[in-house]
Enzyme design. Sequence first.
Site, PDB file in Angstrom:
ATOM      1  N   GLU A  82      -3.052  10.412   0.264  1.00 48.15           N
ATOM      2  CA  GLU A  82      -4.207   9.495   0.292  1.00 48.15           C
ATOM      3  C   GLU A  82      -4.456   8.976   1.694  1.00 48.15           C
ATOM      4  OE1 GLU A  82      -6.487   5.690  -0.022  1.00 48.15           O
ATOM      5  OE2 GLU A  82      -4.550   6.044   0.872  1.00 48.15           O
ATOM      6  N   GLU A  83      -3.365   8.691   2.411  1.00 50.65           N
ATOM      7  CA  GLU A  83      -3.529   8.090   3.746  1.00 50.65           C
ATOM      8  C   GLU A  83      -4.103   9.080   4.758  1.00 50.65           C
ATOM      9  OE1 GLU A  83      -3.536   5.109   4.012  1.00 50.65           O
ATOM     10  OE2 GLU A  83      -2.053   4.163   2.695  1.00 50.65           O
ATOM     11  N   ASP A 124       0.845  -1.199   0.000  1.00 51.53           N
ATOM     12  CA  ASP A 124       0.000   0.000   0.000  1.00 51.53           C
ATOM     13  C   ASP A 124       0.872   1.238   0.000  1.00 51.53           C
ATOM     14  OD1 ASP A 124      -2.039   1.790   0.253  1.00 51.53           O
ATOM     15  OD2 ASP A 124      -2.521   1.293   2.324  1.00 51.53           O
TER      16      ASP A 124
HETATM   17 ZN   LIG Z   1      -3.357   2.880  -0.261  1.00 50.71          ZN
END
Ligand SMILES: [Zn+2]
Length: 386
Positions: free
Chosen positions: A146-147, A112
């Site tokens: 994004e996180e 991720d």
């Molecule tokens: Zn991600």
Amino acid sequence: VSDPVVTAARTAAADAPAVLGLWAAQPSGSTDLPGLAAMRALIAERAGGLPGSIEEVPLGDGPPALRISHRAGATRRVLLVGHYDTVHTDEHPGPPVGNPRPEVLTGPGVADMKGGILVLLAALAGLEACPDAARLGWEVLLTPDEELGAPASLGTLRAAARAADMALVFEPAAGDGDIVVARRGREVLELTVTGRAAHAGRNPWEGRSAVGALAELTLAAEALSSRDDGVWVNVGLVSGGGAVNVVPASARAIVDVRAPTADALDAIRTGLAEAAARLGARREVAGHVTRLMACPPMPRTPGALALARAYFEGADRLGLTVGAVEVGGVSDANHLAAEGIPVLDGLGVIGGGLHGPDEWVHLPSIAERAAAAALLLSGLAASACA
Ligand SMILES: [Zn+2]
């Protein structure tokens, strides 16, 4: 499968395991500005092998996004999205970079989604080997936040979605390799209750306990959950009161709501507000519901399912078993879907332990998923009007 697209994607991914080891060793937590800058440089260097132009897209005061685009004037345009930040920090470190088994790599962000970025770039190398590639324009957008929920890149993501016919997101696969065709929406709600303080030993009957009222409201919130409907209401944090000998005048809870549709999210928020009002009248307290954060659902649409079928065709040819699922976690895909274009997510690597101390990636999945995405892209090019 001997196909120039598959061969080119696999060739481009051949050194990806070694590159991913180097990328994972470069910290790039969402608030680590020097780390994010170094990560951008590594990605830009890797992307240099692709045609198209690469640029940094400013996002206010924070770190920029990276954009690579090619054939912006094509009749059909696909947006490919990833993020180069990770959740890992000094206080919340990922696993050390290493190979517990030859085909497995551990490290912060390997799944991720640094591995996903390598899948994305190799898939485009595959597309460019397709004779029909000239019909398909593409834009890659890699964001730094994004996180955090995309606070800085949200507008850029949505504008890119408006300019595209469809979007592919390279978050890790679900389960053993499934792609993601729908994601539930999410809201974070704050419940506050204001009561009346009184001395617990002198005049407690004159007090109105905010903690007692919030306890009832907590149970009402949980009762709005419905596993069958994919609706989940989680009271994740509560606080209230002060001195133990005082009837508490204030209390607060933070609630995480997941639901498959915007209507269902609205119904939960409205239901909680009504419960707070009823409780307020009965207990003589004031209850309020405030929305702190909202992320729209990525609904299961005919367009997304058609894209999924096209992906399955390629995966089939490669001998890969892939399903399509709906998941509860949100990603940038939710924001892209809100613009009404078909979106597929989970096109990145197969891995696990996301956000945790055991994050890992199955290394052969980089080349496999790159080839599958490349076949999807070449199919989109072949079916585009010239
Ligand atoms: Zn991600």
